[in-house]
Design an enzyme around this catalytic site. Sequence first.
Site, PDB file in Angstrom:
ATOM      1  N   GLY A 241      30.009  38.901  29.997  1.00  0.00           N
ATOM      2  CA  GLY A 241      30.524  39.621  30.322  1.00  0.00           C
ATOM      3  C   GLY A 241      31.439  39.679  29.097  1.00  0.00           C
TER       4      GLY A 241
ATOM      5  N   ARG B  31      24.103  42.264  29.910  1.00  0.00           N
ATOM      6  CA  ARG B  31      23.383  41.402  30.540  1.00  0.00           C
ATOM      7  C   ARG B  31      21.852  41.161  31.012  1.00  0.00           C
ATOM      8  NH1 ARG B  31      28.333  40.717  33.481  1.00  0.00           N
ATOM      9  NH2 ARG B  31      29.488  38.804  32.922  1.00  0.00           N
TER      10      ARG B  31
ATOM     11  N   GLY C 279      29.484  33.325  28.381  1.00  0.00           N
ATOM     12  CA  GLY C 279      29.812  32.035  29.011  1.00  0.00           C
ATOM     13  C   GLY C 279      28.464  31.608  29.148  1.00  0.00           C
ATOM     14  N   ASP C 280      28.641  30.592  30.412  1.00  0.00           N
ATOM     15  CA  ASP C 280      27.643  29.478  30.795  1.00  0.00           C
ATOM     16  C   ASP C 280      26.198  30.231  30.861  1.00  0.00           C
ATOM     17  OD1 ASP C 280      28.510  30.659  33.002  1.00  0.00           O
ATOM     18  OD2 ASP C 280      28.547  28.683  34.380  1.00  0.00           O
TER      19      ASP C 280
ATOM     20  N   SER D  49      25.225  32.656  29.080  1.00  0.00           N
ATOM     21  CA  SER D  49      24.530  32.491  27.778  1.00  0.00           C
ATOM     22  C   SER D  49      24.179  31.981  27.186  1.00  0.00           C
ATOM     23  CB  SER D  49      25.396  33.246  26.842  1.00  0.00           C
ATOM     24  OG  SER D  49      25.828  35.001  27.712  1.00  0.00           O
TER      25      SER D  49
ATOM     26  N   THR E  71      34.275  33.692  27.389  1.00  0.00           N
ATOM     27  CA  THR E  71      34.340  34.251  29.192  1.00  0.00           C
ATOM     28  C   THR E  71      36.016  34.973  29.401  1.00  0.00           C
ATOM     29  OG1 THR E  71      34.816  34.243  31.328  1.00  0.00           O
ATOM     30  CG2 THR E  71      34.325  32.847  29.617  1.00  0.00           C
TER      31      THR E  71
ATOM     32  N   ASP F 106      37.221  34.105  32.200  1.00  0.00           N
ATOM     33  CA  ASP F 106      37.006  33.170  33.465  1.00  0.00           C
ATOM     34  C   ASP F 106      37.761  31.599  33.091  1.00  0.00           C
ATOM     35  OD1 ASP F 106      36.676  35.368  34.730  1.00  0.00           O
ATOM     36  OD2 ASP F 106      34.720  34.551  34.414  1.00  0.00           O
TER      37      ASP F 106
ATOM     38  N   ASP G  41      35.635  29.152  32.654  1.00  0.00           N
ATOM     39  CA  ASP G  41      34.881  28.282  33.435  1.00  0.00           C
ATOM     40  C   ASP G  41      34.079  27.340  32.793  1.00  0.00           C
ATOM     41  OD1 ASP G  41      33.183  30.783  33.099  1.00  0.00           O
ATOM     42  OD2 ASP G  41      33.057  31.130  34.640  1.00  0.00           O
TER      43      ASP G  41
ATOM     44  N   ARG H  56      35.889  35.186  38.658  1.00  0.00           N
ATOM     45  CA  ARG H  56      34.310  34.528  39.424  1.00  0.00           C
ATOM     46  C   ARG H  56      34.577  33.481  40.028  1.00  0.00           C
ATOM     47  NH1 ARG H  56      28.856  35.592  35.932  1.00  0.00           N
ATOM     48  NH2 ARG H  56      29.840  34.187  34.487  1.00  0.00           N
TER      49      ARG H  56
ATOM     50  N   GLY I 251      55.469  33.006  39.238  1.00  0.00           N
ATOM     51  CA  GLY I 251      56.503  32.439  40.193  1.00  0.00           C
ATOM     52  C   GLY I 251      56.178  32.835  41.307  1.00  0.00           C
TER      53      GLY I 251
ATOM     54  N   GLU J  55      54.659  33.306  45.727  1.00  0.00           N
ATOM     55  CA  GLU J  55      54.234  31.897  46.802  1.00  0.00           C
ATOM     56  C   GLU J  55      53.542  31.258  46.868  1.00  0.00           C
ATOM     57  OE1 GLU J  55      57.662  33.833  49.716  1.00  0.00           O
ATOM     58  OE2 GLU J  55      55.431  33.840  50.663  1.00  0.00           O
TER      59      GLU J  55
ATOM     60  N   ARG K  62      64.607  33.196  56.261  1.00  0.00           N
ATOM     61  CA  ARG K  62      65.818  32.807  54.930  1.00  0.00           C
ATOM     62  C   ARG K  62      65.832  34.467  54.588  1.00  0.00           C
ATOM     63  NH1 ARG K  62      61.992  29.109  52.097  1.00  0.00           N
ATOM     64  NH2 ARG K  62      62.563  30.827  49.688  1.00  0.00           N
TER      65      ARG K  62
ATOM     66  N   ARG L 239      51.374  45.362  51.042  1.00  0.00           N
ATOM     67  CA  ARG L 239      50.106  45.884  49.613  1.00  0.00           C
ATOM     68  C   ARG L 239      49.540  45.240  48.894  1.00  0.00           C
ATOM     69  NH1 ARG L 239      52.213  49.745  52.320  1.00  0.00           N
ATOM     70  NH2 ARG L 239      53.022  51.830  51.784  1.00  0.00           N
TER      71      ARG L 239
ATOM     72  N   ILE M 277      40.875  45.465  33.667  1.00  0.00           N
ATOM     73  CA  ILE M 277      42.234  45.956  32.710  1.00  0.00           C
ATOM     74  C   ILE M 277      41.972  44.323  32.427  1.00  0.00           C
ATOM     75  CG2 ILE M 277      43.431  47.697  34.054  1.00  0.00           C
ATOM     76  CD1 ILE M 277      45.515  45.662  34.460  1.00  0.00           C
TER      77      ILE M 277
ATOM     78  N   ARG N 259      39.709  42.350  31.563  1.00  0.00           N
ATOM     79  CA  ARG N 259      38.233  42.250  30.693  1.00  0.00           C
ATOM     80  C   ARG N 259      39.400  42.326  29.266  1.00  0.00           C
ATOM     81  NH1 ARG N 259      33.670  41.508  32.832  1.00  0.00           N
ATOM     82  NH2 ARG N 259      32.786  42.552  31.857  1.00  0.00           N
TER      83      ARG N 259
HETATM   84  P1  ADP Z   1      27.768  35.279  31.118  1.00  0.00           P
HETATM   85  O1  ADP Z   1      27.129  33.847  29.927  1.00  0.00           O
HETATM   86  O2  ADP Z   1      29.185  35.415  31.081  1.00  0.00           O
HETATM   87  O3  ADP Z   1      28.011  33.904  32.080  1.00  0.00           O
HETATM   88  P2  ADP Z   1      25.796  35.663  32.892  1.00  0.00           P
HETATM   89  O4  ADP Z   1      25.532  34.982  33.249  1.00  0.00           O
HETATM   90  O5  ADP Z   1      25.186  37.405  33.249  1.00  0.00           O
HETATM   91  O6  ADP Z   1      26.759  35.855  31.583  1.00  0.00           O
HETATM   92  O7  ADP Z   1      24.710  35.634  30.998  1.00  0.00           O
HETATM   93  C1  ADP Z   1      23.926  36.617  30.271  1.00  0.00           C
HETATM   94  C2  ADP Z   1      23.087  36.270  29.754  1.00  0.00           C
HETATM   95  O8  ADP Z   1      22.103  35.426  29.660  1.00  0.00           O
HETATM   96  C3  ADP Z   1      21.786  36.940  31.050  1.00  0.00           C
HETATM   97  O9  ADP Z   1      21.687  38.260  31.008  1.00  0.00           O
HETATM   98  C4  ADP Z   1      20.469  36.353  30.567  1.00  0.00           C
HETATM   99  O10 ADP Z   1      20.339  37.227  29.738  1.00  0.00           O
HETATM  100  C5  ADP Z   1      20.638  35.268  30.125  1.00  0.00           C
HETATM  101  N1  ADP Z   1      20.528  33.799  30.599  1.00  0.00           N
HETATM  102  C6  ADP Z   1      21.472  33.595  31.684  1.00  0.00           C
HETATM  103  N2  ADP Z   1      20.811  32.543  32.477  1.00  0.00           N
HETATM  104  C7  ADP Z   1      19.401  32.280  31.954  1.00  0.00           C
HETATM  105  C8  ADP Z   1      18.779  31.428  31.576  1.00  0.00           C
HETATM  106  N3  ADP Z   1      18.812  30.387  33.428  1.00  0.00           N
HETATM  107  N4  ADP Z   1      17.558  31.201  30.674  1.00  0.00           N
HETATM  108  C9  ADP Z   1      17.513  32.177  30.237  1.00  0.00           C
HETATM  109  N5  ADP Z   1      18.589  33.230  29.383  1.00  0.00           N
HETATM  110  C10 ADP Z   1      19.525  32.807  30.718  1.00  0.00           C
END
Ligand code: ADP
Length: 319
Positions: A11, A72, A102-103, A105, A125, A127, A129, A171, A185, A187, A211, A243, A250, A252
Amino acid sequence: MKRIGVLTSGGDSPGMNAAIRAVVRKAIFHDVEVYGVRYGYAGLISNDIHKLEVGDVGDIIHRGGTMLYTARCEEFKTPEGQQTAVDNLKKCGIEGLVVVGGDGSFRGAEALTARGFPTIGVPGTIDNDVPGTDYTIGFDTALNTVINAIDKIRDTATSHERTYVIEVMGRDAGDLALWSGLADGAETILIPEQPHDIHEVVERLLRGHRRGKKHSIIIVAEGVGSGVDFGNKIQEETGLETRVTVLGHIQRGGSPTGFDRVLASRLAAKAVELLLAGEAGKMVGIVNNELVDQPIDAALKLKHEVDYTMYKLSQELSI
Ligand code: ADP
């Protein structure tokens, strides 16, 4: 090392451009050439790799998204895909790679390192995370985007005396919901890390209404489930006009905040330093405002945690 590569993956997040700029400029400062890989790991497989000069990363520090595009790529998860990627990098004479993402990648970066190709991960990212860092690039910008949106919704919530449920991204992590909820703030803040009791939420809403409270803001992290479903349930149970706003993408985009630009510049420059020092398979992070690094595999074994003291505080402040 005389030539390195950089890519953004997964992402996109505001500040990725600032990270690309810092990789390019830091490397060139040390007389190292830089190649940009477009579309993340997909670009490694399709050989979409191009030299970047100092001027190519001018005028991007303030832009959201990523000038290298992102993607991806399922094929990269296969041994054949990874080997093609390494072969293409070597054909270009590239000796090390910086991956901003992110993780997921980072797992890709780990796979490249396992194949003998030195790779360093930079956490990007919205997130927040990724374990091993207090903040990821883009989180602060997304937080401020959410806050601006909620401020606007709050005006209408007050004028119409309604309950507003706002679904925010993140996520499986509740950081964006927790921080924006505390900053605005709210609730009630529902995050995946903390189980909630719908009856308690309803009781809290009705108590506020009795209240004389004119409006309520409830933040639901996407990891908890659908904000729309939650809003319907709340309206059914309370009888209060409710609502729902799903903030969506938006969150990202947009120009990165000063915090994210500085964070991206610091982390990306550190990643280049590590590569040039012969390191591989590591991620950079920021902990207590100090730049840190650790092996990606060790970091990914850790679990990212939200700050539970902040969650408790949000409850205390929204009585
Ligand atoms: P993010 O990096 O934001 O967490 P993704 O989880 O979609 O996003 O991972 C991004 C890309 O990283 C994937 O589309 C893939 O090409 C690569 N990737 C993810 N997991 C693995 C893995 N276990 N081994 C090799 N490449 C991976």
